[in-house]
Design an enzyme around this catalytic site. Structure first.
Site, PDB file in Angstrom:
ATOM      1  N   ARG A  12      54.807  40.775  45.114  1.00  0.00           N
ATOM      2  CA  ARG A  12      54.422  40.142  46.392  1.00  0.00           C
ATOM      3  C   ARG A  12      52.970  39.683  46.301  1.00  0.00           C
ATOM      4  O   ARG A  12      52.711  38.503  46.180  1.00  0.00           O
ATOM      5  CB  ARG A  12      54.658  41.122  47.563  1.00  0.00           C
ATOM      6  N   SER A 166      41.335  43.263  51.844  1.00  0.00           N
ATOM      7  CA  SER A 166      41.901  41.982  51.383  1.00  0.00           C
ATOM      8  C   SER A 166      40.949  41.193  50.500  1.00  0.00           C
ATOM      9  O   SER A 166      41.377  40.485  49.591  1.00  0.00           O
ATOM     10  CB  SER A 166      42.241  41.106  52.591  1.00  0.00           C
ATOM     11  N   HIS A 193      44.928  49.649  50.532  1.00  0.00           N
ATOM     12  CA  HIS A 193      45.296  48.556  49.608  1.00  0.00           C
ATOM     13  C   HIS A 193      43.998  47.880  49.215  1.00  0.00           C
ATOM     14  O   HIS A 193      43.226  47.486  50.083  1.00  0.00           O
ATOM     15  CB  HIS A 193      46.214  47.594  50.372  1.00  0.00           C
ATOM     16  N   HIS A 195      41.467  45.278  46.596  1.00  0.00           N
ATOM     17  CA  HIS A 195      41.311  44.167  45.644  1.00  0.00           C
ATOM     18  C   HIS A 195      40.052  44.412  44.831  1.00  0.00           C
ATOM     19  O   HIS A 195      39.103  45.058  45.287  1.00  0.00           O
ATOM     20  CB  HIS A 195      41.261  42.827  46.387  1.00  0.00           C
ATOM     21  N   TYR A 287      37.856  59.188  21.498  1.00  0.00           N
ATOM     22  CA  TYR A 287      36.936  58.143  21.033  1.00  0.00           C
ATOM     23  C   TYR A 287      37.731  56.929  20.523  1.00  0.00           C
ATOM     24  O   TYR A 287      38.734  57.073  19.821  1.00  0.00           O
ATOM     25  CB  TYR A 287      36.037  58.739  19.937  1.00  0.00           C
TER      26      TYR A 287
HETATM   27  C1  LIG Z   1      48.794  38.045  53.109  1.00  0.00           C
HETATM   28  C2  LIG Z   1      47.874  38.850  52.247  1.00  0.00           C
HETATM   29  O1  LIG Z   1      48.022  38.463  50.909  1.00  0.00           O
HETATM   30  C3  LIG Z   1      48.155  40.328  52.443  1.00  0.00           C
HETATM   31  C4  LIG Z   1      47.364  41.164  51.526  1.00  0.00           C
HETATM   32  O2  LIG Z   1      47.843  41.637  50.503  1.00  0.00           O
HETATM   33  C5  LIG Z   1      45.923  41.391  51.788  1.00  0.00           C
HETATM   34  O3  LIG Z   1      45.444  41.066  52.875  1.00  0.00           O
HETATM   35  O4  LIG Z   1      45.258  41.914  50.887  1.00  0.00           O
HETATM   36 MN   LIG Z   2      46.323  42.023  48.973  1.00  0.00          MN
END
Ligand SMILES: C[C@H](O)CC(=O)C(=O)O
Ligand SMILES: [Mn+2]
Length: 335
Positions: A12, A166, A193, A195, A287
């Site tokens: 996704r 996000s 979640h 990034h 190592y």
């Molecule tokens: C719609 C976005 O891609 C949802 C998401 O994974 C995020 O905000 O991070």
């Molecule tokens: Mn995301």
């Protein structure tokens, strides 16, 4: 620390990185691998959620329901999930997703707009979904506002609420503060979640776990929007090192990433780093110069080089003890 549940979003969030063009056979292959690895939840669909396939967000190769049916046809252990942004996806789309075998729906809004999730969360609950409220761009609101919006999602019936980084903009203290507050003030489990835009996806995931988050997202090889997500295989490695209970098989997530996902994304011109070697060295504390010899010995004795590296780590091998490599490989062969 409490048990952590892992959601993989390769199919996704990762679809942003391939222009939402995953083939149905690719979806099946990746789902099979994630399912065998016992990942708790596998999210599938257009990167921008159900029916995101538009000129605004980019057209996917297949509609979401075809993708979800393909995924559902191979999943035996994991729960199939999809994302919905109210205003893009509708309650009707949720019904169709249900018919495709989806069990988990993540209802996503901007961090200050939880109000618009009420109808979708309520209806999704009535349909029997496990419902996740997904507050996007969590860096854009202060902790009190994040709490206020998360409480709304809880009051609508969400089973879990996520703070979502996000833009990969959050720093560990911000994660700790927001997740810690949600954990303290809400009755339902809290998810995170991340990034990797500031190279903090794994670090922030650890901060979230330490603050009490029990639902964590990853994607294989970190495939995802921007700099990508927390790599699922690395998240599992870190959970193992932290001795946190979870359901996922680390080697199997590594296998699906390196053997299945990397060749698939090459077709789309994406060169995903193979995390295996560096991850195994860090995981076992061995190592780097041992790797080449471990691989040679693994080929010679027909064993998994990762088991050799693990054993070297257990023995706390240091430079000069390379002779152990062949001995370990031989022992593994005879096991
Ligand atoms: C719609 C976005 O891609 C949802 C998401 O994974 C995020 O905000 O991070
Ligand atoms: Mn995301």
């Amino acid at each position: 620390m409490p048990k952590v549940f892992v959601t993989d979003t390769t199919l996704r969030d990762g679809s942003h990185s391939v222009g939402h063009k995953f083939d149905l056979d690719d979806i099946k292959e990746i789902c099979k691998g994630l399912d065998e690895a016992k990942v708790d939840i596998i999210e599938v669909g257009h990167g921008d959620g159900l029916t995101g396939s538009t000129c605004n967000y980019g057209f996917s190769k297949y509609d979401d329901f075809e993708m979800l049916e393909a995924a559902s046809s191979v999943i035996k252990n994991s729960k199939l999930a999809t994302l919905l942004l109210p205003g893009i996806g509708t309650v009707e789309d949720l019904k169709k997703a249900k018919e495709c075998g989806v069990e988990v729906v993540r209802i996503a809004t901007h961090v200050t707009e939880a109000d618009i999730s009420q109808q979708h969360i309520t209806e999704a609950k009535k349909m029997g979904f496990f419902v996740v409220g997904f507050l996007m761009m969590a860096h854009r609101a202060n902790v009190d506002k994040v709490l206020e919006e998360a409480k709304k999602m809880e009051s609508y019936g969400a089973d879990v609420v996520y703070a979502t980084d996000s833009a990969g903009a959050m720093l560990p203290n911000d994660v700790r503060n927001k997740i810690g507050t949600l954990v303290k003030e809400l009755k339902i489990p809290i998810g995170f979640h991340s990034h990797d835009n500031l190279g903090l996806a794994i670090g922030n995931s650890i901060a979230a776990i330490e603050a009490g988050a029990t639902y964590l997202d990853g994607s294989l090889g970190g495939l995802g929007a921007g700099a990508g997500n927390t790599p699922t295989e690395m998240l599992v490695a870190v959970l193992n090192r932290l001795k946190i209970e979870h359901n996922v098989d680390m080697f199997k997530t590594m296998d699906v990433s390196s053997k299945k996902l990397i060749p698939i994304v090459k077709k789309y011109g994406v060169n995903l780093n193979n995390l295996e070697d560096s991850m195994m060295l860090g995981y076992s504390g061995v190592y780097s110069s041992f790797m080449l010899h471990a691989k040679r010995a693994a080929a010679r004795f027909n064993v998994d080089y990762r088991d050799i590296i693990l054993e070297l780590g257990r023995r706390e091998a240091v430079g000069g003890q390379e002779d152990w490599i062949v001995e370990i490989a031989e022992q593994l062969e005879n096991k």
